[in-house]
Design a protein around this motif. Structure first.
Motif, mmCIF file in Angstrom:
data_model
loop_
_atom_site.group_PDB
_atom_site.id
_atom_site.type_symbol
_atom_site.label_atom_id
_atom_site.label_comp_id
_atom_site.label_asym_id
_atom_site.label_seq_id
_atom_site.Cartn_x
_atom_site.Cartn_y
_atom_site.Cartn_z
ATOM 1 N N ALA A 345 0.848 -1.197 0.000
ATOM 2 C CA ALA A 345 0.000 0.000 0.000
ATOM 3 C C ALA A 345 0.880 1.243 0.000
ATOM 4 C CB ALA A 345 -0.923 -0.010 1.211
ATOM 5 N N PRO A 346 0.405 2.338 -0.595
ATOM 6 C CA PRO A 346 1.248 3.531 -0.731
ATOM 7 C C PRO A 346 1.026 4.545 0.393
ATOM 8 C CG PRO A 346 -0.699 3.772 -2.073
ATOM 9 C CD PRO A 346 -0.842 2.445 -1.382
ATOM 10 N N VAL A 347 1.924 5.506 0.438
ATOM 11 C CA VAL A 347 1.755 6.667 1.301
ATOM 12 C C VAL A 347 0.709 7.592 0.666
ATOM 13 C CG1 VAL A 347 2.882 8.750 2.187
ATOM 14 C CG2 VAL A 347 4.081 6.556 2.220
ATOM 15 N N ILE A 348 -0.199 8.114 1.476
ATOM 16 C CA ILE A 348 -1.181 9.089 0.991
ATOM 17 C C ILE A 348 -1.049 10.366 1.820
ATOM 18 C CG2 ILE A 348 -2.755 7.315 0.145
ATOM 19 C CD1 ILE A 348 -4.456 7.720 2.631
ATOM 20 N N LYS A 349 -1.897 11.345 1.556
ATOM 21 C CA LYS A 349 -1.754 12.660 2.178
ATOM 22 C C LYS A 349 -1.908 12.633 3.692
ATOM 23 C CE LYS A 349 -3.433 14.984 -1.994
ATOM 24 N NZ LYS A 349 -4.463 15.858 -2.603
ATOM 25 N N THR A 350 -2.607 11.644 4.231
ATOM 26 C CA THR A 350 -2.836 11.578 5.677
ATOM 27 C C THR A 350 -1.847 10.664 6.396
ATOM 28 O OG1 THR A 350 -4.465 9.819 5.330
ATOM 29 C CG2 THR A 350 -5.284 12.081 5.420
ATOM 30 N N THR A 351 -0.880 10.097 5.700
ATOM 31 C CA THR A 351 0.080 9.167 6.315
ATOM 32 C C THR A 351 1.178 9.969 7.004
ATOM 33 O OG1 THR A 351 -0.363 7.626 4.501
ATOM 34 C CG2 THR A 351 1.505 7.132 5.929
ATOM 35 N N ASN A 352 0.982 10.251 8.294
ATOM 36 C CA ASN A 352 1.979 11.042 9.024
ATOM 37 C C ASN A 352 2.993 10.204 9.778
ATOM 38 O OD1 ASN A 352 0.220 10.070 10.910
ATOM 39 N ND2 ASN A 352 -0.198 12.034 11.906
ATOM 40 N N CYS A 353 2.733 8.892 9.895
ATOM 41 C CA CYS A 353 3.667 8.046 10.645
ATOM 42 C C CYS A 353 3.500 6.588 10.243
ATOM 43 C CB CYS A 353 3.425 8.210 12.152
ATOM 44 S SG CYS A 353 4.541 7.236 13.194
ATOM 45 N N LEU A 354 4.640 5.866 10.211
ATOM 46 C CA LEU A 354 4.651 4.414 9.991
ATOM 47 C C LEU A 354 5.504 3.802 11.092
ATOM 48 C CD1 LEU A 354 5.231 4.392 6.118
ATOM 49 C CD2 LEU A 354 3.091 3.872 7.295
ATOM 50 N N ILE A 355 4.898 2.933 11.890
ATOM 51 C CA ILE A 355 5.599 2.313 13.011
ATOM 52 C C ILE A 355 5.810 0.841 12.687
ATOM 53 C CG2 ILE A 355 5.589 1.856 15.480
ATOM 54 C CD1 ILE A 355 3.586 4.127 15.794
ATOM 55 N N ALA A 356 7.068 0.440 12.548
ATOM 56 C CA ALA A 356 7.412 -0.972 12.338
ATOM 57 C C ALA A 356 7.745 -1.560 13.693
ATOM 58 C CB ALA A 356 8.574 -1.091 11.365
ATOM 59 N N GLY A 357 6.787 -2.198 14.330
ATOM 60 C CA GLY A 357 6.952 -2.673 15.701
ATOM 61 C C GLY A 357 7.270 -4.144 15.783
ATOM 62 N N THR A 358 7.947 -4.505 16.841
ATOM 63 C CA THR A 358 8.245 -5.905 17.118
ATOM 64 C C THR A 358 7.153 -6.473 18.016
ATOM 65 O OG1 THR A 358 9.561 -5.316 19.047
ATOM 66 C CG2 THR A 358 10.711 -5.439 16.914
ATOM 67 N N ALA A 359 7.231 -7.791 18.257
ATOM 68 C CA ALA A 359 6.242 -8.433 19.120
ATOM 69 C C ALA A 359 6.379 -7.950 20.557
ATOM 70 C CB ALA A 359 6.407 -9.945 19.049
ATOM 71 N N GLN A 360 7.612 -7.620 20.999
ATOM 72 C CA GLN A 360 7.803 -7.112 22.359
ATOM 73 C C GLN A 360 7.249 -5.681 22.484
ATOM 74 O OE1 GLN A 360 10.278 -8.404 20.476
ATOM 75 N NE2 GLN A 360 10.404 -10.456 21.447
ATOM 76 N N GLU A 361 7.380 -4.913 21.415
ATOM 77 C CA GLU A 361 6.923 -3.530 21.445
ATOM 78 C C GLU A 361 5.406 -3.440 21.423
ATOM 79 O OE1 GLU A 361 8.375 0.631 19.334
ATOM 80 O OE2 GLU A 361 8.528 -1.263 18.247
ATOM 81 N N PHE A 362 4.777 -4.290 20.627
ATOM 82 C CA PHE A 362 3.312 -4.313 20.521
ATOM 83 C C PHE A 362 2.826 -5.744 20.725
ATOM 84 C CE2 PHE A 362 4.584 -0.667 17.906
ATOM 85 C CZ PHE A 362 3.848 0.336 18.525
ATOM 86 N N PRO A 363 2.740 -6.197 21.956
ATOM 87 C CA PRO A 363 2.282 -7.568 22.210
ATOM 88 C C PRO A 363 0.810 -7.727 21.852
ATOM 89 C CG PRO A 363 2.473 -6.351 24.267
ATOM 90 C CD PRO A 363 3.046 -5.467 23.188
#
Length: 702
Positions: A345-363
């Motif tokens: 999926a692409p970046v659009i005008k409302t995409t202000n952040c992309l968080i690539a999280g690990t399993a420990q970061e976002f259980p």
């Protein structure tokens, strides 16, 4: 930094900020993608409509999708290249459904269509500036994506009370606005100047949280002599919400169902202000934005100026994505964002952040337990709602109760779910309930629209039926008038014939039918007699022979009388019509005799047919003799009159009068005149015919 009097909104929380991961370096510029996927929907509201076709070459900044709806935003090509596809493509949305997009294969040249000189906004009118903003496809870059031109449209040239520039960026992890204010404060303030020129506010407030000291210092330094207020507010989530920020800065609460503009307040994001500067001064539409790339699955968290349409996977790889560590990618912040299912999926005008999280970061979330009515959710709700009550109504699908308890005011910030001791995903229930309400309202609107269309159709059919009935009635009345006129004329003609002692065509027709029926009955009885020779049948045949002879004699007498009446009524000539009828009658009699002879009919019937044939021959001979005498007399009279006077004036006038009467009668019949009018015209025509006959008579002295 100005010490502005601050208020406080209800509720709020302090989640871990996690901003230091991505705010340590400068804004980076990733390489130009080989393929750009540009969705036509990049704003709150309706999508734009594509205005290019597959195979078209497009320049950077060229319009590729036009805003056609009331709430919509145009879309422009982020770089130069060729349009290779227009159709469904991956889309950054929590549903994971594809959406219509325009795919561009870039040529690596990144060419603008033509160089645009810088423009001094002070030389432009408010309507010209508004038009540029509208055509540049600018939307709110804080995440909501509402078209900027719609926000500004109601207050151009009329003035507002307060213009608020939002740089709070309260969501954890996101630092795009922080870096933007640090590095491009002058462009942001230049964009604010343009907004001030448009809206003429009494106060201009530039707000950011106190956890961004570098951004505050940069904005204050770039302020110069401007009378704007740079305000530092306490760090509290969600202070960046529009209604919450208005409450902090002005002490006013936006009523439920109202908008900030109703209070004379307009809020714009700092990124939106920079986009306005780029569009008005530099002539560049919104084709890129600053986006935060962060999360522990990235080796180099960073903020990037990326082209819209850039695949998210390419951006994450630019920041050093560790795919083995990656558990999920969140678009937006961890509080209000959503997990992305397709990295293409692409970046659009409302995409202000992309968080690539690990399993420990976002259980994975814990299993939800029943609500214990602790009331913590109500204490932190920034919209001052009753989250637990809304939960019960949402579970019971009680839409009217949800609206009564102001569910539409929920900003889905997630504060209630964050503090919930039962781990209930409250926001998910609210989102689903909002979607159900919207779907129900859309169905009701469609049903109402269908009802209106049905009622309009029924009314149209009723009017058409009434019109058809009126036309049928008028047509029947015209036909009745014509028929009555014809019957009246026939009656007068019959009376005239009766007064002159002649027989009418209808009477002659009835006599012919009677003679024919008598012959048919005789032949039928004779066939029965041939099969069964009884005295009763012999008597019946004898009676039928007498009846047939009487009918034939009556017909012959009538035909002779008709011929005689023609001959006596018009001494000048026997009518051609009588000759034609006599010849047809003779031919029919001959055919009947031949047919009877071939069929070997009995002698009595054959004799009767031969007798009828002889009578027809005699009648034709009489008519021929009468016609010959009349022709001789007429020729003599004509020669005499011609020698004396070529044609009398009276005859000319009589012929002209007759032609005019005939034309008037035909015209009246076509126009559907009344029976009385037709009768008068018919009588006038008869008088004209009589007049012509009298003038044409050789005994007429004229």
């Amino acid at each position: 930094m100005t010490h502005w009097p601050l208020d406080k909104f209800h509720g709020g929380i302090h989640p871990p900020e996690n901003k230091s991961q991505s705010n340590q370096g400068n804004i980076q510029y990733p390489p130009l993608p080989k393929r750009l996927i540009v969705p036509v929907l990049q704003n709150a509201g309706q999508p734009a409509e594509p205005c290019v076709e597959i195979g078209n070459y497009v320049y950077k900044g060229q319009l590729i999708a036009q805003n056609m709806a009331a709430i919509s935003a145009s879309v422009h090509a982020p770089s130069s290249g060729t349009v290779t596809a227009i159709g469904p493509a991956p889309y950054p949305h929590q549903s994971g459904e594809p959406y219509l997009a325009i795919e561009i294969h870039t040529d690596g040249l990144d060419l603008w269509q033509e160089p645009t000189p810088e423009i001094n906004p002070s030389t432009l009118t408010s309507s010209e500036i508004f038009h540029i903003i509208q055509q540049s496809g600018i939307v709110g870059l804080g995440g909501a994506g509402f078209p900027t031109a719609i926000k500004l449209s109601g207050k151009i040239m009329s003035g507002i009370d307060s213009l608020i520039i939002n740089g709070t960026e309260c969501e954890p992890y996101i630092t795009a606005d922080d870096l933007l204010m640090r590095e491009r404060a002058d462009k942001i303030l230049a964009g604010v100047d343009i907004l001030v020129q448009l809206t003429r506010p009494k106060n201009v407030l530039i707000a950011t949280e106190d956890n961004k000291p570098e951004a505050l210092a940069s904005m204050q330094a770039a302020l110069g002599s401007r009378a704007y207020q740079v305000v530092s507010i306490p760090t509290l989530y969600p202070s960046g919400g529009e209604r919450q920020l208005i409450k902090i800065l002005t002490g006013q609460e936006v009523p439920s169902g109202s908008l900030p503009i109703d209070l004379g307040i307009i809020c714009q994001n700092v990124g939106t202000a920079e986009a306005i500067y780029n569009a008005v001064v530099l002539g560049r539409p919104l084709i890129s934005r600053v986006t935060t790339l962060t999360g522990t699955a990235l080796k180099q968290p960073v903020n990037v100026e990326c082209l819209l349409g850039t695949p998210i996977e390419e951006l994450l790889e630019f920041a050093g994505l560790d795919k083995q560590q990656l558990s999920k990618v969140i678009v937006g912040g961890p509080m209000m964002g959503f997990s992305l299912g397709n990295l293409a999926a692409p970046v659009i005008k409302t995409t202000n952040c992309l968080i690539a999280g690990t399993a420990q970061e976002f259980p994975s979330p814990e299993a939800a337990l029943p609500c214990i009515r602790c009331g913590e959710c109500e204490q932190v709700c920034p919209s001052n709602l009753l989250p637990q009550q809304l939960l019960f109504f949402a579970m019971g699908e009680q839409h009217e109760q949800l609206k009564a308890y102001n569910l539409p005011d929920c900003i889905e910030c997630g504060a209630c779910a964050y503090v919930c001791s039962s781990k209930i995903p409250l926001v998910q229930y609210y989102r689903a309930a909002k979607a159900d309400i919207r779907q129900h309202e859309q169905k009701m609107a469609k049903a109402e629209h269908a009802k209106q269309r049905y009622e309009l159709r029924q009314e149209r059919l009723r009017l058409e039926e009434e019109q058809k009935a009126a036309e049928r009635q008028a047509r029947n009345e015209r036909l009745a008038r014509v028929k009555a006129a014809q019957e009246q004329a026939a009656k007068q003609e019959a009376q005239q014939a009766q007064s002159t002692g002649s027989i009418s065509d209808d009477e002659l027709k009835h006599l012919k039918i009677a003679a024919s029926m008598a012959q048919v009955a005789l032949r039928k009885a004779e066939k029965q007699l041939a099969l069964h020779d009884t005295e009763a049948l012999q008597t019946q045949v004898a009676n039928l022979k007498d009846a047939a002879k009487q009918a034939q004699d009556a017909l012959a007498a009538a035909q002779a009388q008709l011929a005689q009446s023609w001959a006596t009524s018009s001494p000048a000539a026997a009518p051609d019509e009588a000759l034609k009828k006599a010849k047809i009658q003779l031919a029919m009699r001959r055919a009947a005799v031949k047919k009877a002879e071939k069929a070997e009919t009995d002698e009595a019937s054959l004799n009767s047919l031969r007798q009828a044939l002889q009578q027809a021959q005699q009648q034709l001979e009489q008519l021929n003799q009468t016609h010959a005498k009349a022709s001789s007399t007429e020729n003599t009279s004509t020669e005499q009159k011609t020698a004396a006077v070529p044609i009398s004036d009276a005859m000319k006038k009589a012929k002209i009068e007759l032609a005019m009467r005939r034309a008037a009668l035909k015209k009246a019949e076509k126009a559907g005149a009344s029976a009385d009018e037709l009768t008068q015209l018919q009588l006038a025509l008869s008088e004209a015919e009589k007049n012509l006959a009298q003038v044409s008579s050789p005994n007429n002295p004229g």
